[in-house]
Motif scaffolding. Sequence first.
Motif, PDB file in Angstrom:
ATOM      1  N   UNK A 245       0.844  -1.185   0.000  1.00 19.95           N
ATOM      2  CA  UNK A 245       0.000   0.000   0.000  1.00 19.95           C
ATOM      3  C   UNK A 245       0.883   1.239   0.000  1.00 19.95           C
TER       4      UNK A 245
ATOM      5  N   UNK B 251       1.414   5.010   0.456  1.00 17.78           N
ATOM      6  CA  UNK B 251       0.763   6.161   1.071  1.00 17.78           C
ATOM      7  C   UNK B 251       1.455   7.444   0.617  1.00 17.78           C
ATOM      8  N   UNK B 252       0.888   8.580   0.948  1.00 16.71           N
ATOM      9  CA  UNK B 252       1.438   9.846   0.462  1.00 16.71           C
ATOM     10  C   UNK B 252       2.456  10.453   1.431  1.00 16.71           C
TER      11      UNK B 252
ATOM     12  N   UNK C 181       3.433   9.880   7.786  1.00 14.44           N
ATOM     13  CA  UNK C 181       2.348  10.062   8.753  1.00 14.44           C
ATOM     14  C   UNK C 181       1.152   9.223   8.324  1.00 14.44           C
ATOM     15  N   UNK C 182       0.866   9.283   7.033  1.00 16.54           N
ATOM     16  CA  UNK C 182      -0.259   8.505   6.509  1.00 16.54           C
ATOM     17  C   UNK C 182       0.006   7.009   6.647  1.00 16.54           C
TER      18      UNK C 182
ATOM     19  N   UNK D 237      -0.810   6.151  10.146  1.00 14.86           N
ATOM     20  CA  UNK D 237      -2.271   6.193  10.334  1.00 14.86           C
ATOM     21  C   UNK D 237      -2.900   4.953   9.710  1.00 14.86           C
ATOM     22  N   UNK D 238      -2.422   4.633   8.521  1.00 13.84           N
ATOM     23  CA  UNK D 238      -2.961   3.468   7.810  1.00 13.84           C
ATOM     24  C   UNK D 238      -2.737   2.203   8.651  1.00 13.84           C
TER      25      UNK D 238
ATOM     26  N   UNK E  64      -2.502   1.984  11.821  1.00 13.45           N
ATOM     27  CA  UNK E  64      -3.416   1.997  12.971  1.00 13.45           C
ATOM     28  C   UNK E  64      -4.784   1.465  12.545  1.00 13.45           C
TER      29      UNK E  64
ATOM     30  N   UNK F 205       8.317  11.866  11.170  1.00 14.08           N
ATOM     31  CA  UNK F 205       7.070  12.322  10.557  1.00 14.08           C
ATOM     32  C   UNK F 205       5.879  11.500  11.053  1.00 14.08           C
TER      33      UNK F 205
ATOM     34  N   UNK G 278       1.316   9.623  15.365  1.00 13.72           N
ATOM     35  CA  UNK G 278       0.592   8.354  15.406  1.00 13.72           C
ATOM     36  C   UNK G 278       1.411   7.251  16.065  1.00 13.72           C
TER      37      UNK G 278
END
Lengths: 450, 334
Positions: A100, A102-103, A106-107, A110-111, A113, A135, A139
Amino acid sequence: MTMEPALKLVGDYGARYESAIDLKRVEEMHRPLYDEETAISADGNVAAAIPFLQWWRAIIMAGFPITPATKWLEHLAAQTMGGHFDVEVQGRKVRTKRVKQLEAEHAAADWLAGAAAASRDLVFGTATSSVGLDHMTETLRSLGASGLGNVVVVNVCRATANYPLCIEGDPSDTLGHRDDGFIQVMCRGKQQIYDTLLQLPAVGMHPDVMTPTMPAYFGIKDSHRSARLIVEPDQKVNAFLDEALALGQQGTHPPGLLDGDTSLGNCVTSAWFQSFKVGQKRRIQAALEVLPKVAALFQERFGRPGLQLFEQHRMDDAEVALVCLGPDAGTVLQLLPDLRRELEMRIGVVVLRLLTPFPSQAFAKALSNVNAVGVVNEAHHHGRGHLTLDVTEALSESGRHPPVESFFCGMGGADVSAETWRAIARATVQAARTGKVSQRWHIVHEGVEL
Amino acid sequence: MARPLPTFKEHALREDAFVEGHALCPGCMEAVTFHEVGRATDNGKKTVLTLGTFCGEVSTLMYPNLISWGRGPQSPELFGKSLGVMHNVFESSPTIAEAVRDVATVLEGVGAWKAPSPNVVALSGDGGALAIGLRSLLHTIQRRARIAIFVQMNEVFANTGFQFSPTALPFADSSTAPGGLPEDPIDHVGLAIAAGAAFVAQGSPAFAPFFAEVAEEAINTSNGTAVVFVPSPCIAGWKFEEGLTAELGKLASQTGLFPCFRKRAGEPGEVKHVPEKGKRPPVEQYLVKQRRFEHLARLVDGEIRVTPGREGDLAKLQSYADRNVERLKKWAAF
Ligand SMILES: Cc1ncc(C[n+]2csc(CCOP(=O)(O)OP(=O)(O)O)c2C)c(N)n1
Ligand code: SF4
């Protein structure tokens, strides 16, 4: 709908619908990568990626690139897109394992989580480094307190401050995140990286622990150099994880978002906050009990040493201990016979593995007979060094106060040469002889004090 | 869409998932929205909600209060009524919802999830979605994540005490920008469309049938991300009299400041509940009911009294409303 009536209330966590997710089916659909024990040549990033390809419990890996961790992601992307993990279900091609993108880091955190909360039986991971880890901080700290022990954040150590930007390895990132709430384990060498990964989810997901894990190894020195790696067959890898997970008490497994009526991440006032922290502290400390059990099972199943709180080398008769972590330990271990002879002192080496929770009591016990300690910090710190503080604290807790010399070297991935180790050993032996430290800290490069 | 969407009546008769125990201000529009989301998700599918940090989270997931989400304990046969809810950090509700969807997708693909595909719904404040969380919102949309996002547009950071938000109307008073700032707010609808959302809507629960349709359509969108911006009068932050929540919800659309809007990607959309220019209520009618604009205009004995010297600023707000309607029409045709 074919839902078997199996609803379980799990403590304070809510209701779990046991058959909502057919885990057996996930397992059956796994396409093994290795059918037998195989020796390959791999760098550290590949060694850390392979377990995710072998676990049936790892169905999606999250990523955002950063040197020197990027190859972890690239390897997984190439492998999962290569067709090996595609299966046919009712005439449709299904990819059983995915990466996956992500951008941002941090994302990615989050993903993780969200994914880990969706099903707490599956394992979700990413790899990052340095400012990437920073970064994620917001989270990471939430994850550390979340109880989501099925999260693995692989950290490929790299100097973390961008002034100046340096992409080579030092553990300032990992050490700067010691209070995030993860179980942090340092590795050196490809086999240790691979073996550590195989064991960590069993520690993190143990119902007494339920804490995410952060295996770490040095960027460049370990991430980018290849060596021989023994890869175990998938069948054994998965059987071990299942068996190790069953070391936890049965029936306390909390529900996830998909298979439960549950809530995660509630807010509280000060009247309640501390009781959550009591639980968090208890869980992370429980890792000290659980880790050796998982390690013993690993040794039994694979014949190699399992996870350790720390490595000890010639500590049985040591008068002086040098404490370090990561790949530069290899140099001092080779030098050790020479150093003992040259300095006429019985020197031993402790290589740290478990960074959080710091195994203070076991550590103090291992050092109970030494007259001086030299601690090698390879990361910038405002004072005497992250590791120096841990070591001093562990010793003082046990009531002993041998002089602790503190060293900085190898920062930004600089070479820790034989001459540097000699200088470190010399100063520590000197402290043993005089009974006191010569200065608050030393910064050493190529054997020269800076 | 596979099945026709439920009628307004069918929707209204469904079981709610937003239950007693919440601590939102009496008169907060978010409570109405959450009831509607609850009904729209009572469709036989398991529901997962993800929440950012905002009023709607701290007022509904406050331990040890009752969690105000869910339909009560269910028997396994009623798995479709069960609900999982998660809060992570301020700006992350789209990303964690996307993650839940991703896991469900792989499980469905390999045949390990036998129940109908779950509803995955993200809730966020407008600060969480459009200030600190613009990154996560737009990239989740760009990846075509099959989730529905409801963004509560109250134009302030209410939870932390009504600070300035980039979604604020020009000259709206806030605790960090007393008297407001002159710039136009961020074009949230345009951003969501430009990022590639499968369905974008703006609507107030004050227009009950429209909002029910929009909520149902969002939750049943299966080819990408559905984003619903919900203008949300905030009684505490906007400082209006009790009982005006619905009226302000309506006026926000009718004045052109927050018109009802909906659009599916690739199809012409519509701008609704806003009369043609000339027939629209002037923005003052909306502003004078909220003390956050009292430095521009007030009601004195039932008459609108514009503060001397602020006529130009009022004209700017009116111009924003008119331009906003035109811009939305363009987006509808995009
Ligand atoms: C990283 C971070 N920065 C700041 C905050 C403080 N904070 C919590 S909620 C919030 C405002 C939320 O605003 P919005 O999303 O508009 O929702 P509202 O409270 O208005 O419902 C802020 C600033 C935070 N929780 N996390
Ligand atoms: S402060 Fe505003 S947004 Fe928050 S609960 Fe009250 S009315 Fe709703």
